[in-house]
Design a protein around this motif. Structure first.
Motif, PDB file in Angstrom:
ATOM      1  N   HIS A  32      11.975 111.509   9.064  1.00 51.09           N
ATOM      2  CA  HIS A  32      10.809 110.767   9.538  1.00 51.09           C
ATOM      3  C   HIS A  32       9.591 111.673   9.703  1.00 51.09           C
ATOM      4  CE1 HIS A  32      12.399 112.485  13.243  1.00 51.09           C
ATOM      5  NE2 HIS A  32      11.276 112.173  13.850  1.00 51.09           N
ATOM      6  N   ASP A  72      11.095  96.486  13.936  1.00 51.06           N
ATOM      7  CA  ASP A  72      10.520  97.725  14.465  1.00 51.06           C
ATOM      8  C   ASP A  72      10.555  97.728  15.992  1.00 51.06           C
ATOM      9  OD1 ASP A  72       9.513  99.259  12.119  1.00 51.06           O
ATOM     10  OD2 ASP A  72       8.397  97.408  11.763  1.00 51.06           O
ATOM     11  N   ASP A  92      10.175 100.999  17.645  1.00 54.28           N
ATOM     12  CA  ASP A  92       9.798 102.357  18.017  1.00 54.28           C
ATOM     13  C   ASP A  92       8.778 102.398  19.149  1.00 54.28           C
ATOM     14  OD1 ASP A  92       8.151 101.149  16.089  1.00 54.28           O
ATOM     15  OD2 ASP A  92       7.213 103.067  15.611  1.00 54.28           O
ATOM     16  N   TYR A  97       7.934  94.967  20.667  1.00 55.61           N
ATOM     17  CA  TYR A  97       8.551  94.176  19.593  1.00 55.61           C
ATOM     18  C   TYR A  97       8.518  92.685  19.951  1.00 55.61           C
ATOM     19  CZ  TYR A  97      12.193  91.664  17.120  1.00 55.61           C
ATOM     20  OH  TYR A  97      12.871  90.708  16.402  1.00 55.61           O
ATOM     21  N   ALA A 116      14.324 103.750  16.092  1.00 58.00           N
ATOM     22  CA  ALA A 116      13.008 103.367  15.558  1.00 58.00           C
ATOM     23  C   ALA A 116      13.006 101.937  15.026  1.00 58.00           C
ATOM     24  CB  ALA A 116      12.575 104.330  14.465  1.00 58.00           C
ATOM     25  N   TYR A 117      14.074 101.566  14.311  1.00 55.82           N
ATOM     26  CA  TYR A 117      14.118 100.196  13.793  1.00 55.82           C
ATOM     27  C   TYR A 117      15.545  99.770  13.461  1.00 55.82           C
ATOM     28  CZ  TYR A 117      14.105 102.220   8.984  1.00 55.82           C
ATOM     29  OH  TYR A 117      14.385 102.912   7.821  1.00 55.82           O
ATOM     30  N   ASP A 146      17.627  97.865  10.672  1.00 52.65           N
ATOM     31  CA  ASP A 146      17.555  97.465   9.263  1.00 52.65           C
ATOM     32  C   ASP A 146      18.503  96.283   9.074  1.00 52.65           C
ATOM     33  OD1 ASP A 146      17.638  97.187   6.522  1.00 52.65           O
ATOM     34  OD2 ASP A 146      17.656  99.334   6.124  1.00 52.65           O
ATOM     35  N   LYS A 165      12.271  89.660  11.774  1.00 56.65           N
ATOM     36  CA  LYS A 165      11.670  90.836  11.143  1.00 56.65           C
ATOM     37  C   LYS A 165      10.228  91.066  11.597  1.00 56.65           C
ATOM     38  CE  LYS A 165       9.800  88.482   7.056  1.00 56.65           C
ATOM     39  NZ  LYS A 165       9.903  88.284   5.601  1.00 56.65           N
ATOM     40  N   THR A 166       9.827  92.345  11.527  1.00 56.85           N
ATOM     41  CA  THR A 166       8.424  92.701  11.722  1.00 56.85           C
ATOM     42  C   THR A 166       7.800  93.148  10.401  1.00 56.85           C
ATOM     43  OG1 THR A 166       9.128  94.922  12.384  1.00 56.85           O
ATOM     44  CG2 THR A 166       8.660  93.340  14.146  1.00 56.85           C
ATOM     45  N   ARG A 167       8.621  93.593   9.464  1.00 51.02           N
ATOM     46  CA  ARG A 167       8.146  94.001   8.134  1.00 51.02           C
ATOM     47  C   ARG A 167       9.356  94.078   7.211  1.00 51.02           C
ATOM     48  NH1 ARG A 167       8.888  99.847   7.454  1.00 51.02           N
ATOM     49  NH2 ARG A 167       9.746 100.671   9.403  1.00 51.02           N
TER      50      ARG A 167
END
Length: 366
Positions: free
Chosen positions: A27, A140, A142, A148, A289-290, A292, A305-307
């Protein structure tokens, strides 16, 4: 480049430390996805216990490890990503600025080709052989769970409100709701696997847990724990009864979702969504951090989801009879499947058909 190929048990302690260090610093070096636990030495070594042909190529520059490339090799030289079919992140773990020639790497590994279906972004030498790219949604966390949740509410106020309302109803009707982030009881893992098998059959999908090697792999990873890698079983209880559970893999910064399922008797309370929000809250507290969520179109993923990340499917190959023969068999099947899943007008009827077949199977077993 100096490339050597090893069986999992032959990898030195120093090389394992170097591999893990590359993931820990990914990262900071602009490649956070390389920290995914599916790319870890622990996952590769575990797969090596249950599958033949598992190898690890170590690439050195100036005598120091520059990259690690785990793969599975058949007797004909056909190479596949580690755990192809169950692994949700694949590729070569490398230090910053490292570049490679895909065909040179294949020759050094004794491979006629290399096949992947969840290739991590940023692997240009392999991406040249990609036949398609797909979204892999993430949550996400983080900036913390409250941040979030704020994004979730801004995107869909009704979704967040409804999910919390269902959790309160679950508690009123079935007793105190309790969440365990790291459940160590293997019997609960067995319960989850039973739910998941039933879900596969009910929806007309192939039951992954009918494969003994996947069954054993998950059980082994459940007992695999270190500062850098953990097999994590998370469970939602109502009055001491498990109603939803998930088994996934955690690295220092990424929680990779893998096998979520719930008891259908509690479906009206959306226990799977409640579980995912609880997982996000606990993971954020642990500095993850996230989350998946993995490749695939699912309504619950779109809601959470955020992205999205991008993963690729395809292969790189040499001019070799084994590669030509394998591609001739695999390419039409892959193209047909991707055509169906990417087009709603085709996917929805196909999905309904699979579910009808699944119901018929369930009736016969009953």
């Amino acid at each position: 480049m100096d490339i050597t190929v090893h069986r999992p048990g032959e990898l030195t302690a120093a090389d394992r430390v170097a591999w893990t260090a590359m993931q820990s610093k990914a990262h900071l070096n602009g490649s956070p996805e390389l920290a995914n636990p599916f790319l870890s030495p622990e996952f590769t070594i575990a797969v090596g216990h249950w599958r033949r042909g598992v190898r690890i190529a170590v690439v050195r520059e100036d005598g120091e490890p520059a990259a690690f490339f785990p793969f599975q090799r058949s007797i004909t030289g056909v190479g596949r990503a580690i755990g192809l079919g169950v692994s949700d992140c694949q590729g070569l773990v490398h230090r910053p600025g490292f570049s490679w020639d895909a065909r040179e790497l294949l020759r050094a590994c004794g491979l006629a080709m290399y096949e992947f279906d969840h290739l991590v972004a940023g692997q240009q030498p392999f991406e040249a052989g990609a036949s398609g790219s797909f979204a892999s949604p993430v949550m996400d966390i983080d900036q913390g769970y409250e941040a979030y949740l704020g994004q979730l509410k801004a995107k869909s106020p009704k979704f967040a409100r409804t999910t919390h309302s269902k959790e309160r109803r679950l508690e009123r009707h079935h007793g105190a709701v309790r969440y365990v982030h790291d459940e160590r009881d293997p019997e609960v893992l067995h319960t989850l696997m039973g739910w998941k098998s039933a879900q596969y059959r009910r929806t007309g999908r192939s039951d992954r847990f009918a494969s003994s090697w996947i069954n054993q792999l998950v059980r082994q990873l459940f007992h695999t724990r270190s500062d850098q890698f953990t097999g994590l079983l998370s469970v939602l209880y109502a009055d001491e009864t498990p109603v939803a559970a998930h088994f996934g893999l955690c690295s220092e910064r990424i929680f990779a979702q893998w096998f979520p399922a719930y008891d259908p008797a509690f479906a009206k309370y959306s226990p799977g969504l409640i579980l995912h929000l609880r997982m996000a809250e606990a993971a954020a507290a642990d500095g993850i951090a996230y989350l998946d969520l993995g490749r695939g179109q699912k309504q619950y993923k779109d809601s959470l989801k955020t992205r999205e990340l991008t993963v690729s499917e395809g292969s790189v190959a040499l001019r070799h009879p084994a590669a030509i023969g394998h591609l001739a068999r695999r390419a039409p099947v892959r193209a047909l499947r991707n055509s169906v899943t990417s087009r709603p007008e085709l996917f929805e009827p196909a999905d309904k058909l699979l579910k009808r077949v699944g119901k018929m199977r369930s009736r016969k077993k009953g």
